[in-house]
Design a protein around this motif. Structure first.
Motif, short mmCIF file in Angstrom:
data_model
loop_
_atom_site.label_atom_id
_atom_site.label_comp_id
_atom_site.label_asym_id
_atom_site.label_seq_id
_atom_site.Cartn_x
_atom_site.Cartn_y
_atom_site.Cartn_z
N LEU A 1 -1.74 19.63 -35.88
CA LEU A 1 -0.57 18.82 -35.19
C LEU A 1 -0.55 17.44 -35.80
N LEU A 2 -1.45 16.79 -36.08
CA LEU A 2 -1.30 15.66 -36.97
C LEU A 2 -0.43 15.69 -38.16
N ALA A 3 -0.99 16.64 -39.08
CA ALA A 3 0.09 17.13 -40.13
C ALA A 3 1.26 17.02 -39.92
N ARG A 4 1.79 17.91 -38.80
CA ARG A 4 3.21 18.05 -38.37
C ARG A 4 4.09 16.86 -38.31
N GLU A 5 3.18 15.79 -37.71
CA GLU A 5 3.48 14.47 -37.49
C GLU A 5 3.59 13.49 -38.75
N ASN A 6 3.39 13.97 -39.73
CA ASN A 6 3.12 13.25 -41.14
C ASN A 6 2.13 12.28 -41.12
N ILE A 7 1.05 12.56 -40.21
CA ILE A 7 -0.04 11.54 -40.01
C ILE A 7 -1.06 11.54 -41.48
N GLY A 8 -1.45 10.56 -42.08
CA GLY A 8 -2.51 10.91 -42.94
C GLY A 8 -3.83 11.53 -42.53
N LEU A 9 -4.31 12.44 -43.46
CA LEU A 9 -5.54 12.98 -43.22
C LEU A 9 -5.98 13.65 -44.43
N PRO A 10 -7.20 13.59 -44.60
CA PRO A 10 -8.06 14.35 -45.86
C PRO A 10 -7.48 15.56 -46.02
N THR A 11 -7.08 16.04 -47.25
CA THR A 11 -6.71 17.54 -47.42
C THR A 11 -7.85 18.70 -46.87
N THR A 12 -7.12 19.43 -46.40
CA THR A 12 -8.25 20.44 -45.34
C THR A 12 -7.78 21.94 -45.67
N VAL A 13 -8.83 22.71 -45.94
CA VAL A 13 -8.57 24.13 -46.06
C VAL A 13 -9.40 24.97 -45.03
N PHE A 14 -8.57 26.02 -44.88
CA PHE A 14 -9.57 26.81 -43.77
C PHE A 14 -9.29 28.56 -44.08
N GLY A 15 -10.18 29.31 -44.20
CA GLY A 15 -10.18 30.70 -44.24
C GLY A 15 -11.13 31.58 -43.47
N ASP A 16 -10.85 32.65 -43.61
CA ASP A 16 -11.77 33.57 -42.82
C ASP A 16 -12.64 34.62 -43.88
N ASN A 17 -11.65 35.15 -44.67
CA ASN A 17 -12.54 36.29 -45.80
C ASN A 17 -12.96 35.65 -46.83
N PRO A 18 -14.33 36.47 -47.22
CA PRO A 18 -15.22 35.90 -48.15
C PRO A 18 -14.39 36.00 -49.60
N ASP A 19 -13.66 37.11 -49.60
CA ASP A 19 -13.08 37.45 -50.78
C ASP A 19 -12.09 36.36 -51.17
N ASP A 20 -11.71 35.40 -50.17
CA ASP A 20 -10.68 34.40 -50.31
C ASP A 20 -11.33 32.89 -50.84
N THR A 21 -12.60 32.91 -50.81
CA THR A 21 -13.38 31.79 -50.78
C THR A 21 -13.14 30.90 -52.14
N ALA A 22 -13.12 31.56 -53.25
CA ALA A 22 -12.70 30.91 -54.69
C ALA A 22 -11.30 30.29 -54.83
N ASP A 23 -10.48 31.14 -54.19
CA ASP A 23 -9.18 30.51 -54.20
C ASP A 23 -8.94 29.56 -53.18
N LEU A 24 -9.78 29.50 -52.01
CA LEU A 24 -9.57 28.67 -50.93
C LEU A 24 -9.93 27.13 -51.50
#
Length: 298
Positions: free
Chosen positions: A106-129
């Motif tokens: 929600l904060l990012a949608r309003e263009n409010i500054g925040l630390p870059t964040t990543v989120f994922g579920d599958n272990p196969d995607d961890t390296a790319d995440l």
């Protein structure tokens, strides 16, 4: 004005400060343990009882709902809302703020500054995440942690991968964020009441610790905010639709970054550090809002 405070512990500093501020202004106030509130729901009728007695005639309710009782506490708060009771922080707003991932989106949608964040579920995607996030250090956070709990710093990418695997093994929801080195282990807690920053303190992590929470031994001093920091704190609280909020900021090379927006911020540390009567400001704000609502109904 008849005021209720939802709090599991009537002896907590924040609760006692609010009670004292309300009584000082001539209001009647009760502290209600939300787990002792229970309700009846039927079409067009919403009833609430507390320790076998009905709860009626309450003008406003202040939620001080801890993380461990979020589900039941917000259900009680919602029942009060259905009964026409004013609250500065709605049940939906509290739930919104408790979900770190949703808050950041929600904060990012309003263009409010925040630390870059990543989120994922599958272990196969961890390296790319982690590749999406960039080089370590990385900060790994439980999605529903509080007071620095469930927040870890990984100095190397291999450590990030190991921590992520451990969290996944526990079926925990977590976020991974960039580490803001230039903040040097300090953050700023801005206390927002009714769209205004009424007090701010800087919290500095103790030596050997990157978490600045006072519960973790952080040291607090009065913070002088610049216009960008004030604007960011106010916009963040508004985005979360919280009239009372603790907004935690980091000072970075690209401006203020929001770490978290807290719907039940503690008063003890910031009142003691700044000398500001925040409890009084909260009661005064609620008083104005209740009077406005009553005037519209006449």
């Amino acid at each position: 004005m008849k005021l209720a405070i939802l709090s599991r512990n009537a002896k907590l500093y924040s609760t006692t400060s609010l009670v004292a501020a309300a009584r000082k202004r001539g209001h009647r106030v009760r502290v209600l343990d939300p787990l002792r509130c229970y309700m009846r729901i039927e079409p067009g009728k919403f009833l609430m009882r507390y320790k076998s007695k009905p709860l009626n005639g309450i003008d406003a309710v202040i939620p001080r709902i801890g993380n461990s009782i979020t589900f039941y506490g917000t259900a009680v708060l919602r029942q009060f809302e259905m009964m026409g009771v004013y609250t500065p922080n709605s049940s939906d707003a509290v739930l919104r703020a408790r979900d770190k991932l949703r808050s950041l989106q929600l904060l990012a949608r309003e263009n409010i500054g925040l630390p870059t964040t990543v989120f994922g579920d599958n272990p196969d995607d961890t390296a790319d995440l982690l590749a999406l996030l960039g080089d370590a250090p990385h900060v790994i956070k439980l999605n529903e942690g509080a007071q620095g709990q469930g927040v870890l710093l990984a100095e190397k990418r291999s450590a990030s991968q190991g921590m992520i695997e451990a969290f996944r093994g526990l079926y925990a929801n977590f976020l991974v964020q960039e580490y803001i080195k230039e903040a040097k282990g300090a953050d700023i807690r801005c206390f927002v009441v009714g769209g205004k920053v009424v007090a701010a303190m800087q919290r500095q992590a103790r030596e050997g610790e990157f978490r600045s929470n006072l519960h973790r031994g952080g040291i607090a001093t009065v913070a002088d905010l610049d216009p960008a920091e004030i604007d960011t704190a106010v916009r963040a609280a508004h985005t979360m639709q919280l009239d009372i909020a603790g907004v935690d900021l980091l000072r970075s090379k690209r401006g203020p970054l929001v770490l978290e927006v807290n719907s039940s911020p503690g008063l003890e540390g910031i009142e003691g550090t700044t000398g500001v009567d925040i409890a009084g400001a909260i009661i005064e704000y609620i008083e104005r809002r209740v009077h406005r609502r009553q005037a519209r109904r006449r």
